[in-house]
Design a protein around this motif. Structure first.
Motif, PDB file in Angstrom:
ATOM      1  N   THR A 153       0.847  -1.192   0.000  1.00 32.71           N
ATOM      2  CA  THR A 153       0.000   0.000   0.000  1.00 32.71           C
ATOM      3  C   THR A 153       0.882   1.241   0.000  1.00 32.71           C
ATOM      4  OG1 THR A 153      -0.138   0.068   2.431  1.00 32.71           O
ATOM      5  CG2 THR A 153      -1.849  -1.170   1.252  1.00 32.71           C
ATOM      6  N   ILE A 154       0.411   2.260  -0.690  1.00 32.28           N
ATOM      7  CA  ILE A 154       1.100   3.549  -0.745  1.00 32.28           C
ATOM      8  C   ILE A 154       0.056   4.629  -0.502  1.00 32.28           C
ATOM      9  CG2 ILE A 154       2.498   5.130  -2.126  1.00 32.28           C
ATOM     10  CD1 ILE A 154       3.342   2.736  -3.826  1.00 32.28           C
ATOM     11  N   ASP A 155       0.293   5.465   0.490  1.00 37.05           N
ATOM     12  CA  ASP A 155      -0.583   6.625   0.673  1.00 37.05           C
ATOM     13  C   ASP A 155       0.273   7.877   0.742  1.00 37.05           C
ATOM     14  OD1 ASP A 155      -0.607   7.674   3.805  1.00 37.05           O
ATOM     15  OD2 ASP A 155      -0.004   5.581   3.604  1.00 37.05           O
ATOM     16  N   SER A 156      -0.282   8.971   0.279  1.00 37.29           N
ATOM     17  CA  SER A 156       0.456  10.228   0.245  1.00 37.29           C
ATOM     18  C   SER A 156      -0.505  11.371   0.485  1.00 37.29           C
ATOM     19  CB  SER A 156       1.170  10.405  -1.111  1.00 37.29           C
ATOM     20  OG  SER A 156       0.228  10.481  -2.160  1.00 37.29           O
ATOM     21  N   GLY A 157       0.069  12.521   0.814  1.00 42.36           N
ATOM     22  CA  GLY A 157      -0.738  13.703   1.091  1.00 42.36           C
ATOM     23  C   GLY A 157       0.146  14.791   1.671  1.00 42.36           C
ATOM     24  N   HIS A 158      -0.327  15.416   2.745  1.00 43.85           N
ATOM     25  CA  HIS A 158       0.462  16.496   3.346  1.00 43.85           C
ATOM     26  C   HIS A 158       0.237  16.533   4.849  1.00 43.85           C
ATOM     27  CE1 HIS A 158      -3.480  18.551   2.985  1.00 43.85           C
ATOM     28  NE2 HIS A 158      -3.095  19.142   4.105  1.00 43.85           N
ATOM     29  N   THR A 159       1.180  17.179   5.534  1.00 52.30           N
ATOM     30  CA  THR A 159       1.031  17.505   6.941  1.00 52.30           C
ATOM     31  C   THR A 159       1.014  19.029   7.055  1.00 52.30           C
ATOM     32  OG1 THR A 159       3.435  17.463   7.287  1.00 52.30           O
ATOM     33  CG2 THR A 159       2.215  15.422   7.681  1.00 52.30           C
ATOM     34  N   ASN A 160       0.340  19.526   8.077  1.00 48.55           N
ATOM     35  CA  ASN A 160       0.248  20.984   8.239  1.00 48.55           C
ATOM     36  C   ASN A 160       1.537  21.581   8.785  1.00 48.55           C
ATOM     37  OD1 ASN A 160      -2.402  21.049   7.313  1.00 48.55           O
ATOM     38  ND2 ASN A 160      -3.240  20.663   9.358  1.00 48.55           N
ATOM     39  N   ALA A 161       2.347  20.777   9.447  1.00 48.55           N
ATOM     40  CA  ALA A 161       3.620  21.249   9.999  1.00 48.55           C
ATOM     41  C   ALA A 161       4.718  20.272   9.606  1.00 48.55           C
ATOM     42  CB  ALA A 161       3.535  21.373  11.520  1.00 48.55           C
ATOM     43  N   LYS A 162       5.961  20.712   9.734  1.00 46.95           N
ATOM     44  CA  LYS A 162       7.099  19.860   9.407  1.00 46.95           C
ATOM     45  C   LYS A 162       7.098  18.643  10.329  1.00 46.95           C
ATOM     46  CE  LYS A 162      10.952  21.996   8.708  1.00 46.95           C
ATOM     47  NZ  LYS A 162      12.229  22.714   8.941  1.00 46.95           N
ATOM     48  N   ASP A 163       7.087  17.459   9.752  1.00 51.22           N
ATOM     49  CA  ASP A 163       7.015  16.208  10.521  1.00 51.22           C
ATOM     50  C   ASP A 163       8.391  15.549  10.535  1.00 51.22           C
ATOM     51  OD1 ASP A 163       6.258  13.966  11.861  1.00 51.22           O
ATOM     52  OD2 ASP A 163       5.255  13.022  10.151  1.00 51.22           O
ATOM     53  N   SER A 164       9.236  15.973  11.469  1.00 50.30           N
ATOM     54  CA  SER A 164      10.588  15.421  11.557  1.00 50.30           C
ATOM     55  C   SER A 164      10.664  14.230  12.492  1.00 50.30           C
ATOM     56  CB  SER A 164      11.563  16.507  12.033  1.00 50.30           C
ATOM     57  OG  SER A 164      11.156  17.047  13.273  1.00 50.30           O
ATOM     58  N   THR A 165       9.512  13.798  13.060  1.00 48.71           N
ATOM     59  CA  THR A 165       9.480  12.612  13.920  1.00 48.71           C
ATOM     60  C   THR A 165       8.732  11.458  13.266  1.00 48.71           C
ATOM     61  OG1 THR A 165       7.487  13.382  15.041  1.00 48.71           O
ATOM     62  CG2 THR A 165       9.616  14.027  16.002  1.00 48.71           C
ATOM     63  N   PHE A 166       8.238  11.642  12.061  1.00 50.64           N
ATOM     64  CA  PHE A 166       7.541  10.608  11.288  1.00 50.64           C
ATOM     65  C   PHE A 166       6.247  10.144  11.939  1.00 50.64           C
ATOM     66  CE2 PHE A 166      12.058  10.254  10.321  1.00 50.64           C
ATOM     67  CZ  PHE A 166      12.055  10.319   8.939  1.00 50.64           C
ATOM     68  N   ASN A 167       5.673  10.938  12.840  1.00 51.47           N
ATOM     69  CA  ASN A 167       4.412  10.535  13.460  1.00 51.47           C
ATOM     70  C   ASN A 167       3.430  11.687  13.560  1.00 51.47           C
ATOM     71  OD1 ASN A 167       5.593  12.065  15.453  1.00 51.47           O
ATOM     72  ND2 ASN A 167       5.520  10.513  17.036  1.00 51.47           N
ATOM     73  N   GLY A 168       3.585  12.738  12.723  1.00 47.79           N
ATOM     74  CA  GLY A 168       2.669  13.857  12.726  1.00 47.79           C
ATOM     75  C   GLY A 168       1.333  13.493  12.100  1.00 47.79           C
ATOM     76  N   TYR A 169       0.324  14.335  12.333  1.00 50.92           N
ATOM     77  CA  TYR A 169      -1.004  14.100  11.754  1.00 50.92           C
ATOM     78  C   TYR A 169      -0.953  14.321  10.252  1.00 50.92           C
ATOM     79  CZ  TYR A 169      -5.967  14.385  10.797  1.00 50.92           C
ATOM     80  OH  TYR A 169      -7.212  14.174  10.278  1.00 50.92           O
TER      81      TYR A 169
END
Length: 800
Positions: free
Chosen positions: A496-512
């Motif tokens: 599976t591949i999903d993509s999109g965006h985060t509202n803030a920089k996600d440097s911990t790989f667990n942002g919303y």
């Protein structure tokens, strides 16, 4: 079936253009009457519902399959669909005829299906969000485990510091012990000298003893080493202060107390071996609480003496045998030489020895806690630094548990390593690495994580929970201030591949994350493209620009050409991947120059309209060079009246010959022939009966019904007429039913069910040939009779 060199078309009964004039007329009258009847479904509405229900069925099959794959109950939506399908099957059974329909039932069944379908779609969406939430939870757990590992590592560092401090204190204590031994030797020598001086100055000491003792006790607490102190008896001790010292049972073999004033001193049970006190021999003397100011006992032998409260900082020479001296409260800061035997050292804690222990080279430390800044073996095979890092050569750990250690080693041999965090390399040096990740980490739960940071992107590859996960995070915002992400998961069920965006920089790989595209490839579900940007892209050869060449399929399965692509082609097999020649080619160029070509005969059941913008028309033409009228054209469309076949090319092509084209009741367009080669059983008809029957029919006139209805609709609703010839002028001719009544059925054009549709006007007139011939013969006979009568009359007039 009509054939040509390039195209063969099969026209089935469903697309026949059969026209039943009488029924059309009756239905049109009824249609006008029933236009406002809500419980009547027209033919047009039925045809639209056929297409719409086919699309609904396709959507239903896809969603139900996806729901079953996710374990979602589809009973309600299946029941609702079956009910609606049964209802629509009855309604649409005759698509060419209007029929009554219960609108309330139709609406309730449709609403029930839409509600059940919406519930399944929401369940699918929740299932997808749950999967994404579980992924986020796994990442959060991994992050918490990493934080715990950091805390444990910090505790290990503190433990290392404590061990280092204990080791350091051990070294200090050892140094202090050595210094104490040296200081004890010095004090013993000083005590021997003090004893000799005390004997020589005995009388003076007795006079000043009480006052000197008081002065000493007052000053002893605050006098520092190296100070010069003057006592009120005007006796000076220039190089040392003896506070209150007791030397009990000590053997002073050779001591001198030079230039020292002793006030009131006690030497209790003091044994002086070889001492010089002037020229006197003291064989059994006791001096208790003796303060010696400036006194000298030269060459005196004190065999058994006790000296109490002696300030021994002026004892500078001689040797004290500690085999016969027991010391108490010895200030060991001045023990600088000699050896202090370990069996003579008795202290409650090594921390009581405040001096540097130096190097302790023998013995064992057992049952103690060692706190030291650093610790090492003599040959350096095992060391700990001030940060708690352990360096060991050939270290073997037998039993026990390593809690969150950091191990730097070229080789680790062991059958099982549990609950351990391994880091490969130091912390990644990049400002975006706010979580202090290492290039490689193995967490206690067995997850392997490889991480990369730079100023533009953050990448992570993980192997955990039976899956391989690749995460991409953009460290730079897009034009909308969002940060792109993508996540790829490969497990035993597929990818599976999903993509999109985060509202803030996600440097911990667990942002919303807000997803926009989802791609799934599984053995059971195949390839699924879901989302606005989930495309299947084809970029041409390596030398081509992948962004401008080729085509792509969007999530709806549509084929979209790129700006430099001219066509999309279906080819037969060839020697390479270019194929062996086209079978069909579809123009997809942006300039709309490419055509749609079929290189084999085309068999079609039905051709539908293109778009609603041109009335769902199908436009067929030849090779057009762009000049108006340069090629033959034909348009298939419909208007408010019926379907149309329009060709300006046919109209503009003129001839002087007679009409010889006909349209059958099946809608077949054909040529009328008259040559005998096309006929069988030819019989000459000479009867005037058909003519007499024709002459019995009256001529009629009428207004065209469909034209009148179209004009009424145009006037009422403002609809534009499709043909300018539509009018309400009166037309003249015969009625087909009148011919049937007159017995002239063979001249009536009938429909596929035998109903009257039209009249063969081009053939009807020939019934008059026998009649005209009869009249012509009668006319000739009459002329001949008249001529004969005229001759007879003329002869009569002439008297013959």
């Amino acid at each position: 079936m009509a054939r040509s060199a390039f195209v063969e078309v099969n026209i089935t009964n469903s697309t026949k253009l059969a026209q039943d004039s009488q029924n059309t007329a009756d239905n049109a009258v009824k249609g006008v009457t029933d236009l406002n009847d809500p419980n009547l479904m027209s033919v047009i509405e039925k045809q639209n519902n056929v297409a719409q229900f086919a699309g609904l069925t396709s959507q239903y099959n896809v969603i139900v399959q996806n729901a079953k794959d996710e374990g979602i109950d589809t009973t309600a939506v299946t029941t609702a669909y079956n009910n609606l399908n049964k209802f629509m099957a009855d309604v649409l059974a005759e698509p060419d005829h209007a029929s009554d329909v219960n609108r309330d039932t139709y609406k309730s069944l449709t609403d029930a299906y839409n509600t059940a379908l919406n519930n399944v779609q929401n369940a699918l969406s929740n299932s997808f969000n749950t999967d994404i939430g579980n992924m986020r939870s796994s990442v959060s757990v991994a992050s918490q485990a990493a934080s715990n590992a950091v805390i444990v590592a910090s505790q290990a560092a503190i433990t290392g510091d404590n061990a280092s401090q204990v080791a350091s204190q051990a070294v200090v204590v050892a140094g202090q012990a050595k210094s104490a031994g040296n200081n004890a030797t010095s004090i013993a020598n000083s005590a021997s000298q003090a004893a000799s001086s005390a004997v020589l100055a005995g009388s003076t000491a007795a006079v000043n003893a009480d006052k000197a003792s008081a002065d000493y006790q007052t000053l002893s607490a605050g006098v520092k080493n190296g100070s010069v102190v003057h006592i009120t008896t005007e006796t000076a001790i220039d190089k040392g202060v003896i506070g209150t010292a007791e030397i009990a049972n000590a053997a002073i073999t050779s001591a001198q107390i030079g230039s020292e004033a002793v006030g009131t001193a006690q030497i209790a049970n003091l044994a002086v071996g070889t001492a010089q006190i002037g020229d006197a021999a003291i064989t059994n003397a006791k001096i208790g609480k003796l303060a010696v100011g400036t006194a000298q006992i030269a060459n005196a032998a004190i065999t058994d003496a006790q000296v109490g409260n002696v300030s021994a900082n002026k004892l500078t020479a001689g040797t004290i045998d500690f085999n016969t001296i027991t010391g108490k409260n010895i200030n060991a800061s001045n023990i600088t030489t000699g050896t202090l035997s370990t069996d003579r050292l008795n202290v409650g804690k090594l921390s009581a020895l405040s001096a540097d222990l130096g190097n302790v080279t023998a013995g064992s430390l057992k049952g103690v806690n060692i706190v030291a800044k650093t610790f090492s073996t003599p040959n350096g095979s095992f060391t700990t630094d001030s940060n708690g890092a352990i360096t060991a050569k050939n270290m073997t750990l037998i039993g026990g548990t390593l809690s969150s250690p950091t191990i730097n080693a070229s080789t680790i041999n062991g059958s099982t390593i549990n609950g351990t965090t391994f880091h490969g390399g130091g912390v990644i040096n990049n400002a975006n690495n706010t979580a202090k990740y290492h290039p490689m980490t193995i967490t206690p739960d067995g997850a392997y994580k490889s991480t990369y940071f730079d100023n533009a992107v953050a990448l992570r590859a993980s192997v955990q929970s039976g899956a391989i996960i690749y995460d991409y995070r953009s460290m730079l915002p897009d034009n909308n201030g969002k940060y792109a992400y993508s996540s790829t998961t490969i497990n035993g069920q597929g990818m599976t591949i999903d993509s999109g965006h985060t509202n803030a920089k996600d440097s911990t790989f667990n942002g919303y994350r807000t997803g926009s595209s989802y791609i799934s490839l599984t053995p059971s579900g195949g390839l699924l493209l879901h989302g606005s940007y989930s495309n299947l892209d084809f970029g041409g050869h390596l030398e081509d620009s992948q962004f401008d060449t080729g085509m792509y399929m969007n999530p709806y399965g549509n084929i979209i050409g790129k700006k430099l692509s001219d066509y999309w082609q279906i080819s037969k097999q060839g020697p390479d991947n270019t194929g062996g020649g086209p079978t069909a080619r579809f123009g997809i160029d942006t300039g709309d120059k490419g055509t749609i070509n079929f290189y084999r005969p085309l068999f079609v059941d039905e051709i539908g309209g293109f778009t609603s913008s041109n009335g769902h028309a199908l436009f067929i033409h030849g090779d057009d060079n762009g000049t108006s009228g340069s090629t033959g054209q034909m348009i298939f469309k419909k208007d408010g009246r019926s379907a149309q076949v329009v060709s300006a090319s046919i109209y503009n092509r003129t001839y002087s010959g007679g009409s010889n084209v006909t349209v059958t009741s099946y809608g077949t367009l054909g040529r009328i022939t008259s040559a005998s080669k096309y006929k069988l059983d030819i019989t000459k008809e000479t009867s005037i009966s058909p003519a007499n029957r024709l002459l019995s029919i009256d001529m009629s006139s009428w207004i065209d019904k469909s034209s009148a209805e179209l004009l009424a609709d145009s006037k009422t609703n403002g609809n534009e007429l499709s043909e300018p010839e539509i009018n309400v002028n009166r037309h003249y001719g015969l009625i087909a039913e009148d011919l049937i009544k007159a017995g002239l059925d063979e001249f009536v054009i009938k429909g596929d069910k035998g109903q009257a549709e039209g009249i063969e006007y081009d053939r009807l007139w020939i019934t008059l040939i026998p009649k005209i011939r009869q009249l012509s013969n009668e006319n000739i006979q009459n002329k001949m009779t008249i001529s004969k009568l005229e001759s007879e009359i003329k002869e009569l007039k002439q008297g013959r």
